[in-house]
Design an enzyme around this catalytic site. Structure first.
Site, PDB file in Angstrom:
ATOM      1  N   SER A 533       0.852  -1.202   0.000  1.00 20.52           N
ATOM      2  CA  SER A 533       0.000   0.000   0.000  1.00 20.52           C
ATOM      3  C   SER A 533       0.879   1.239   0.000  1.00 20.52           C
ATOM      4  CB  SER A 533      -0.877  -0.007   1.249  1.00 20.52           C
ATOM      5  OG  SER A 533      -1.415   1.274   1.471  1.00 20.52           O
ATOM      6  N   TYR A 546      -2.628  -1.349  10.270  1.00 21.09           N
ATOM      7  CA  TYR A 546      -2.589  -1.661   8.835  1.00 21.09           C
ATOM      8  C   TYR A 546      -1.247  -1.243   8.249  1.00 21.09           C
ATOM      9  CZ  TYR A 546      -4.048  -1.368   3.876  1.00 21.09           C
ATOM     10  OH  TYR A 546      -4.156  -1.507   2.514  1.00 21.09           O
TER      11      TYR A 546
END
Ligand SMILES: [Zn+2]
Length: 656
Positions: A533, A546
């Protein structure tokens, strides 16, 4: 003897020819994959309104199972007749002549056995490669075997390659009831559709009865499926994939044939033209416990010697690799650029091996064509033309890819895109319903699905096993499964933190570890693609569980690149950002949280993310799929340890 069969249906003679052909096609013990052909002589009107006889015959490249009226070529019969007076006719002359006899100029190329059908006087003619007939046709003395099994009124034509010469030979036997073509098949005829069709059934049944009475009981040919030793399959697939990647099909139902003490004899006898054309001069026999590389190399050397000895000078050699193998204790294995081809070869070989075993069991030996005759058939341009109907191989043909998190969003887009490029897939997700939806979007027969939680090692194990069982190995993994996990450090509870690391990082380590030995055993390199990401480099406050896991994933990929290089295993990262369409990551809750964090309305969140990037445009799942396809394919063969951004351009997240 088959009696009481209903009449063959259809309004016109051509309809009934189609129906009759499909009856043959529906029975794999009679014909397989484009083999065999059928014809009828029909009175039609020409363009001047005159009634003329037309030979309607199967076009090359069509299959009797699915044949339609348009797949039959029509030829003016009176135009064909003068050829009977000729003594010789080359293939080229024959093709040129036949093309001038066509009723419709845009008809498919008529079967190479057109003249055989045209020269026989009967209205309806059928030709099949039935297993039981082939078993007789390869007996040590085919004439004696046919006479004994089928009766004196069935003739045996000596082996001649199909075409003009065979048509002339068969015409000489037009007074008999039917003709068995040595080393080839059966030709029947009749004045009605039923007569010809039923005669085929009658003779095949007689041949089966005879073989069974003489010690053969193998006419139950049905492909099975089941596991084979994983390491062996991976090694074999790797050895067969050095020129280009191939997938394997395994058929345990051939274990009995593979276990015969005379398996080498069975493997060396090719009993049908289809086998010579699609499989080659012989099946390889491979000992799963022996040196795989050496055994395949020995097969290649044999093939090269055969080609060198028999080839017409200047004919380029096809791949010397075995296409079909018999493996004691495992069964039959076939290789191909796609699962369909492997399956086709496997099925064809199952019939050939069964027919060959029947010949050996019933007659104690066999006769066979010389290597020169086999080469002449294997490299015959007129037959190879049949194979040109297959589409050209796709970019990822023969490539096996695992995709996790495939039930929605990026994972689904990636799976669909890779399949479109020809890949074979094993897809996984916790969401069984979504996974089934994705599976339905993929081409039938090219994907398997495993639903379950990838933090469970048993599920990871099952995913890799499923791929190896289905396709023989693995070439790439797209590590995409993930969950959003938010909260300020002060608020996040420990269980949530651990769960995020389990799903977003540790499960990918477990899968990397599990698949690694397969990749090493294959020895043909591989590509690992980790979907991280933008957050890995540009984290957001309140997004710790995350972002930390995604940062760890980048490091995992770099370590995999370092350790995999010597095995040709590449490992790379794709860093997407803000992909909303179809994503399960962006729950309503997360949208609200991120909207609050950025001080925008929820309805403006997508536009906000798009605008903050340098390119000012939204990022989509297919954008990520494009990047993944590049990293999976050999186009990126010199790229490893790399992070590829797919985020519209976020300066804070530039890889470093
Ligand atoms: Zn044939």
């Amino acid at each position: 003897m088959p009696t009481g069969l209903p009449p063959i249906p259809g309004e016109t003679e051509l309809d009934r020819l189609v129906a009759r052909s499909r009856l043959f096609g529906a029975d794999p013990t009679l014909v397989l994959f484009g083999g065999g052909n059928t014809s009828s002589k029909i009175l039609e009107r020409d363009h001047l309104g005159n009634e003329r006889w037309v030979l309607r015959i199967k076009g090359t490249g069509s299959d009797l199972r699915t044949i339609e009226a348009r797949h039959f070529a029509g030829l003016w019969l009176d135009d064909l007749q003068p050829l009977r007076e000729r003594d010789t006719l080359t293939d080229e002359e024959m093709l040129a002549y036949l093309s001038r006899c066509l009723v419709e100029a845009d008809a498919p190329r008529p079967s190479i056995e057109t003249l055989l059908h045209g020269f026989l006087p009967a209205l309806h003619v059928d030709h099949v490669h039935a297993d039981a007939i082939c078993a007789l046709a390869n007996a040590p003395d085919p004439i004696a075997a046919v006479r004994e099994a089928l009766g004196d009124d069935i003739a045996v034509a000596p082996y001649v390659r199909p075409g003009f010469a065979l048509a002339k030979v068969v015409t000489e036997f037009a007074d008999s009831r039917a003709v068995v073509l040595a080393h080839h098949g059966l030709v029947t005829w009749g004045d009605t559709h039923e007569e010809s069709y039923r005669l085929t059934l009658e003779l095949v049944a007689k041949a089966q009865d005879y073989l069974e009475a003489h010690g053969s009981d193998i006419f139950e040919v049905a492909l099975g499926s089941g596991p084979a030793p994983e390491q062996f399959l991976a090694q074999l697939r790797g050895r067969l994939s050095r020129e280009r990647r191939q997938v394997l099909g395994v058929d345990p139902s051939q274990r009995a044939v593979a276990g015969r003490s005379d398996v080498d004899v069975v493997a060396a006898v090719r009993s049908t033209p289809d086998h010579m054309l699609r499989i080659g001069p012989r099946t390889a026999v491979i000992d799963a416990d022996g040196d795989i590389d050496a055994q395949v190399t020995a097969y290649e050397e044999d093939y090269r010697a055969y080609h060198d000895a028999e080839a017409v000078e200047g004919t380029p050699m096809q791949s010397a690799l075995p296409k079909v193998m018999l493996v004691p204790n495992v069964g039959g294995i076939a290789a191909g650029p796609d699962a369909g081809t492997a399956r086709l070869r496997l099925e064809l070989a199952a019939h050939t091996h069964a027919a060959t075993a029947a010949t050996l069991d019933s007659f104690g030996g066999s006769s066979w064509l010389t290597p020169a005759q086999v080469w002449e058939f294997e490299y015959w341009p007129l037959e190879l033309y049949k194979l040109t109907f297959a589409p050209p191989p796709a970019e990822l043909a023969g490539t096996v890819v695992l995709v996790t998190g495939a039930a929605s969003g990026i994972g689904r887009d990636v799976a669909v895109d890779l399949a479109r490029r020809g890949a074979h897939l094993a897809i996984a997700d916790l969401n069984a319903e979504g996974l089934a939806e994705t599976l339905a979007l993929l081409p039938p027969g090219r994907a398997v699905a495993v639903d379950g939680d990838l933090t469970d090692r048993v599920v990871v194990d099952g995913l890799v096993s499923a791929a190896v069982e289905a396709w023989g190995g693995v070439d790439a993994v797209v590590f995409n499964a993930g969950i959003a996990a938010t909260g300020n450090l002060v608020d996040v509870d420990e269980a949530e933190w651990r769960h995020s690391l389990e799903v977003n990082l540790t499960s990918h380590f477990t899968l990397t570890k599990r698949v690694w030995s397969i990749l090493e055993h294959q020895g043909i390199g591989a590509s690992l693609v980790y979907i991280s990401s933008k957050n890995a480099f540009a984290p957001g406050a309140g997004f710790g569980p995350y972002s930390v896991a995604k940062a760890g994933l980048v490091q995992l990929a770099k370590i995999a690149a370092l350790e995999g290089g010597k095995h040709g295993i590449r490992a790379n990262v794709v860093n997407p950002d803000a992909i909303f369409a179809g994503s399960k990551l962006w729950s309503d809750e997360l949208r609200k949280e991120r909207a609050d964090a950025h001080g925008v309305a929820i309805s403006e969140l997508e536009a906000f993310y798009a605008k903050r990037s340098l390119l000012g445009r939204a990022v989509t799942g297919p954008d990520v799929a494009e990047a993944v396809a590049f990293l999976v394919s050999d186009r990126s063969r010199t790229t490893t340890g790399c992070v590829l951004t797919v985020d519209g351009g976020v300066p804070a997240a530039f890889p470093r």
